[in-house]
Write an enzyme that holds these catalytic residues in place. Structure first.
Site, PDB file in Angstrom:
ATOM      1  CE  LYS A 177      -1.936   3.011   1.994  1.00 45.44           C
ATOM      2  NZ  LYS A 177      -1.760   4.443   1.599  1.00 45.44           N
ATOM      3  CD  GLU A 252      12.945   0.469   9.734  1.00 43.84           C
ATOM      4  OE1 GLU A 252      13.415   1.384  10.458  1.00 43.84           O
ATOM      5  OE2 GLU A 252      13.570  -0.574   9.473  1.00 43.84           O
ATOM      6  CB  CYS A 286      13.043   8.683   8.250  1.00 42.11           C
ATOM      7  SG  CYS A 286      14.065   7.520   7.358  1.00 42.11           S
ATOM      8  CD  GLU A 385      10.412  12.895  11.490  1.00 44.58           C
ATOM      9  OE1 GLU A 385       9.249  12.502  11.712  1.00 44.58           O
ATOM     10  OE2 GLU A 385      11.277  12.192  10.960  1.00 44.58           O
TER      11      GLU A 385
HETATM   12  P1  NAD Z   1       2.203   8.556   7.629  1.00 47.59           P
HETATM   13  O1  NAD Z   1       2.398   7.764   8.858  1.00 47.59           O
HETATM   14  O2  NAD Z   1       1.175   9.597   7.609  1.00 47.59           O
HETATM   15  O3  NAD Z   1       1.883   7.599   6.388  1.00 47.59           O
HETATM   16  C1  NAD Z   1       2.674   6.485   6.075  1.00 47.59           C
HETATM   17  C2  NAD Z   1       1.808   5.464   5.397  1.00 47.59           C
HETATM   18  O4  NAD Z   1       0.821   5.027   6.317  1.00 47.59           O
HETATM   19  C3  NAD Z   1       1.062   5.965   4.166  1.00 47.59           C
HETATM   20  O5  NAD Z   1       1.045   4.949   3.181  1.00 47.59           O
HETATM   21  C4  NAD Z   1      -0.335   6.191   4.692  1.00 47.59           C
HETATM   22  O6  NAD Z   1      -1.329   6.050   3.700  1.00 47.59           O
HETATM   23  C5  NAD Z   1      -0.461   5.074   5.709  1.00 47.59           C
HETATM   24  N1  NAD Z   1      -1.473   5.303   6.747  1.00 47.59           N
HETATM   25  C6  NAD Z   1      -1.981   6.486   7.183  1.00 47.59           C
HETATM   26  N2  NAD Z   1      -2.935   6.266   8.118  1.00 47.59           N
HETATM   27  C7  NAD Z   1      -3.012   4.929   8.286  1.00 47.59           C
HETATM   28  C8  NAD Z   1      -3.785   4.082   9.130  1.00 47.59           C
HETATM   29  N3  NAD Z   1      -4.686   4.583   9.984  1.00 47.59           N
HETATM   30  N4  NAD Z   1      -3.584   2.750   9.069  1.00 47.59           N
HETATM   31  C9  NAD Z   1      -2.653   2.237   8.223  1.00 47.59           C
HETATM   32  N5  NAD Z   1      -1.912   2.982   7.388  1.00 47.59           N
HETATM   33  C10 NAD Z   1      -2.083   4.312   7.423  1.00 47.59           C
HETATM   34  O7  NAD Z   1       3.646   9.105   7.317  1.00 47.59           O
HETATM   35  P2  NAD Z   1       4.057  10.058   6.141  1.00 47.59           P
HETATM   36  O8  NAD Z   1       3.565  11.413   6.501  1.00 47.59           O
HETATM   37  O9  NAD Z   1       3.656   9.468   4.841  1.00 47.59           O
HETATM   38  O10 NAD Z   1       5.641   9.964   6.222  1.00 47.59           O
HETATM   39  C11 NAD Z   1       6.372  10.764   7.040  1.00 47.59           C
HETATM   40  C12 NAD Z   1       6.834  10.006   8.273  1.00 47.59           C
HETATM   41  O11 NAD Z   1       7.479   8.796   7.912  1.00 47.59           O
HETATM   42  C13 NAD Z   1       7.886  10.790   9.022  1.00 47.59           C
HETATM   43  O12 NAD Z   1       7.639  10.715  10.403  1.00 47.59           O
HETATM   44  C14 NAD Z   1       9.181  10.069   8.661  1.00 47.59           C
HETATM   45  O13 NAD Z   1      10.216  10.237   9.544  1.00 47.59           O
HETATM   46  C15 NAD Z   1       8.724   8.658   8.575  1.00 47.59           C
HETATM   47  N6  NAD Z   1       9.662   7.848   7.790  1.00 47.59           N
HETATM   48  C16 NAD Z   1      10.447   6.945   8.436  1.00 47.59           C
HETATM   49  C17 NAD Z   1      11.377   6.180   7.739  1.00 47.59           C
HETATM   50  C18 NAD Z   1      12.258   5.193   8.442  1.00 47.59           C
HETATM   51  O14 NAD Z   1      12.818   4.354   7.789  1.00 47.59           O
HETATM   52  N7  NAD Z   1      12.416   5.235   9.745  1.00 47.59           N
HETATM   53  C19 NAD Z   1      11.485   6.337   6.369  1.00 47.59           C
HETATM   54  C20 NAD Z   1      10.679   7.264   5.733  1.00 47.59           C
HETATM   55  C21 NAD Z   1       9.754   8.008   6.465  1.00 47.59           C
END
Ligand code: NAD
Length: 484
Positions: A177, A252, A286, A385
Site C-alpha cells: 500500500k 520504521e 527520516c 521532527e
Molecule cells: P504517515 O504515517 O502519515 O503515512 C505512512 C503510510 O501510512 C502511508 O502509506 C499512509 O497512507 C499510511 N497510513 C496512514 N494512516 C493509516 C492508518 N490509519 N492505518 C494504516 N496505514 C495508514 O507518514 P508520512 O507522513 O507518509 O511519512 C512521514 C513520516 O514517515 C515521518 O515521520 C518520517 O520520519 C517517517 N519515515 C520513516 C522512515 C524510516 O525508515 N524510519 C522512512 C521514511 C519516512
C-alpha cells in the site's frame, strides 16, 4: 483545481490483473498544486482481494518455486528497473517533487535492493543442533505467507525496495500500500514485475487512503507480518491493529538525528555532508541529520561555514534539478512554516536561508532551506521532527554534554559523529541510543547492505542488509528420532 481531460487514470494491481475502483483519488503536482491524474481509491474489498490473491499464489506457482528461481526473478526485475531508470526517475520526481537527479539515484537504489536480495534468496539456511542420542535436529527458514507493506511518500522507490524485496526473496506474497500522494512509481514497478514473470498474486499493489486501505491491510487476518514505514502516530495504530491478530510488525518511524561536530573534525567535509544531509529531498528524510551539535569553541566559525553553504542552496521545480524541489503537499509546507514561525516568535537567530528560483509556479509547495542558531536542546525545534530543510544548531561544551543532548529526544534513528579522535568516535558510537552511527561520514551513500532501524520512538525491527531476510521468515525446528 480541475483535472484535465487528458490526465491519466491509473489502475491498481491485484492477482496479476489491473483494476479500477468506483472512487478515485487525485494525483497532485507538488510543483504547481494542479491535479494531473487519478489513482484508484482501494479499500477493504481490494485489500481482501489482494490478500486472497497472495494466498492463492503461495498455494500455487509462487509457493512451488525454489529459492534460486525466486532469486532469478528478483534479479530480472532489477534489470528492468535499471532499463527504465530514467522513466522511473521522471515519474518519481514529478510525483514527489524531488529534483530529477535525486529521483534517479533512488531508482538505482531500488534496483540495488532487488539485486542484493535476489542474490541472497538461496543463501538463507538453517542449522543442525547437537541434541540427545538418537535425534537429528535441524532448523529451516520458511516464508511467513502473505506480508503487508505500508510505505510513506518521501522515498517511495527506496522504501518499496527496502520492504518488498526481502519479503519476496523469502518467498512471501506481498501486498503493498503506497502513500496516497505518491503511488505512481509502485504501479510502474508492478508493471515491471509482471514483465519479469512474477506469478500472478505474488506482488500486489493496492492504492488508497491510509485510514481505508492501510487500516484494512494492518487489520487483515490473512496477513502474517506488517512492515510499516511512516510516522510514529500511525505506526502505533498499525501495531495495535496487527496486534489484535497477534501479527508481528516492523516499525520504521521518524527521527531527530544528531550530527555531532568536534573541533578536531574534518570540518569542510563535515559542513558539506551536513548541509547535503538536511537539504536532500528538501529535508523530508527520516534519517536526516536535523540537529547539529557543535563544540563550543568552533560554534561561531562552523555555523558561519554552514550559513555560507545554506545561502548557496537553490530551490526550484523538480525538472530544474537544483538542490531542493517543492515539498510533497500543502500540509507538509504548512507544517514546516509553523516551525519557522515558532523560531521567529521565540527570537531564535535565522542564520541563513537558501534561494528560490524566480520561475517556479505560484501554487507549488516551495520552502527555503533554513539554518537556525542557538537552539536550546529542549526547544520544540530541537525535539520534534520538522521533516523539512531546516537545520537547528545547538552549542555543546564537551563530549559529555554532546552525549546528553544527542540522547535527549524521544527518537533514536541515526547519529553522526565528526572527530579525528577515533577513541572518542567509538565511545560515542556505543553510547548513543540509535540504530545506526556514522563516524566521519553520514548515511554511507544509503548502502542497502547495512541494517537499519530505530530505537525508542523511531521504531523497532531492522530492515536492509541480510538481517531483514529473517524478519520475513518463519523459523521452524524439526526434530527427528531415529535408531542409533
Ligand atoms: P504517515 O504515517 O502519515 O503515512 C505512512 C503510510 O501510512 C502511508 O502509506 C499512509 O497512507 C499510511 N497510513 C496512514 N494512516 C493509516 C492508518 N490509519 N492505518 C494504516 N496505514 C495508514 O507518514 P508520512 O507522513 O507518509 O511519512 C512521514 C513520516 O514517515 C515521518 O515521520 C518520517 O520520519 C517517517 N519515515 C520513516 C522512515 C524510516 O525508515 N524510519 C522512512 C521514511 C519516512
Amino acid at each position: 483545481m480541475n483535472q484535465t481531460a487528458t490526465a491519466p487514470a491509473h489502475r491498481l494491481y491485484i492477482g496479476g490483473e489491473w483494476r479500477t475502483t468506483s472512487q478515485t483519488l487525485p494525483v497532485i503536482d507538488p510543483a504547481s498544486g494542479a491535479v494531473v491524474g487519478s489513482i484508484p481509491r482501494g479499500g477493504a474489498a481490494e485489500i481482501d482481494a489482494a490478500v486472497r490473491a497472495g494466498e492463492a499464489a503461495r498455494a500455487g506457482a509462487w509457493g512451488a518455486m525454489d529459492a534460486t528461481s525466486r532469486g532469478r526473478l528478483l534479479l530480472r526485475l532489477a534489470e528492468l528497473i535499471r532499463r527504465d531508470v530514467d522513466l522511473l526517475a521522471r515519474i518519481e520526481s514529478a510525483d514527489v517533487g524531488k529534483p530529477l537527479g535525486q529521483a534517479r539515484a533512488d531508482g538505482v537504489v531500488l534496483a540495488r535492493y532487488f539485486e542484493y536480495y535476489g542474490g541472497a534468496a538461496d543463501k538463507v539456511h538453517g542449522e543442525t543442533i547437537p541434541f540427545q542420542q538418537g535425534y537429528t535436529v535441524l532448523t529451516v527458514y520458511e516464508p511467513i505467507g502473505v506480508t503487508g507493506h505500508i510505505i510513506p511518500w518521501n522515498y517511495p522507490m527506496q522504501m518499496m525496495g527496502r520492504s518488498v524485496a526481502p519479503a519476496l526473496a523469502m518467498g512471501n506474497a506481498v501486498v503493498l500500500k503506497p502513500a496516497e500522494d505518491t503511488s505512481l512509481s509502485a504501479l510502474h514497478v508492478a508493471r515491471l514485475a509482471e514483465e519479469a514473470g512474477f506469478p500472478a498474486g505474488s506482488f500486489n499493489v493496492v492504492t488508497g487512503l491510509g485510514e481505508e486501505a492501510g487500516a484494512a491491510l494492518s487489520a487483515h487476518r490473512g496477513i502474517g507480518h506488517v512492515s510499516f514505514t511512516g510516522s510514529p502516530e500511525v505506526g502505533a495504530l498499525v501495531q495495535a491493529a496487527a496486534g489484535r491478530n497477534s501479527v508481528p510488525v516492523t516499525l520504521e518511524l521518524g527521527g531527530k538525528s544528531p550530527q555531532i561536530v568536534f573541533a578536531d573534525a574534518p570540518l569542510e567535509e563535515a559542513a558539506a555532508t551536513i548541509t547535503r544531509g538536511i537539504s536532500q529531498n528538501s529535508g523530508q528524510t527520516c534519517s536526516a541529520g536535523s540537529r547539529v551539535l557543535i563544540e563550543d569553541r568552533i560554534y561561531d566559525s562552523f555555523t558561519s561555514n554552514l550559513a555560507g553553504r545554506f545561502r548557496a542552496l537553490r530551490v526550484g521545480a523538480p525538472d530544474q534539478d537544483l538542490d531542493c524541489g517543492p515539498v510533497v503537499n500543502a500540509g507538509q509546507k504548512q507544517r514546516i512554516e509553523r516551525y519557522l514561525e515558532l523560531a521567529r516568535r521565540d527570537g531564535l537567530p535565522i542564520l541563513a536561508e537558501g534561494g528560490l528560483a524566480g520561475n517556479v509556479a505560484a501554487g507549488g509547495y516551495y520552502v527555503k532551506p533554513t539554518l537556525i542558531g542557538e537552539v536550546p536542546p529542549d526547544h520544540p525545534l530541537a525535539q520534534e521532527e520538522i521533516f523539512g530543510p531546516v537545520l537547528v544548531a545547538i552549542r555543546v561544551r564537551d563530549e559529555a554534554e554532546a552525549l546528553r543532548v544527542a540522547n535527549g529526544t524521544a527518537y533514536g534513528l541515526v547519529a553522526g559523529v565528526w572527530t579525528a579522535d577515533i577513541a572518542r568516535g567509538l565511545r560515542l558510537a556505543h553510547a548513543i541510543s540509535v540504530g545506526q552511527v556514522f563516524v566521519n561520514n553520514y548515511g554511507a551513500a544509503g548502502g542497502v547492505e547495512l541494517p537499519f532501524g530505530g530505537t525508542k520512538r523511531s521504531g523497532h525491527g531492522r530492515e536492509k542488509g541480510f538481517e531483514a531476510l529473517y524478519g520475513f521468515a518463519a523459523l521452524k525446528t524439526i526434530a527427528i528420532k531415529h535408531a542409533n
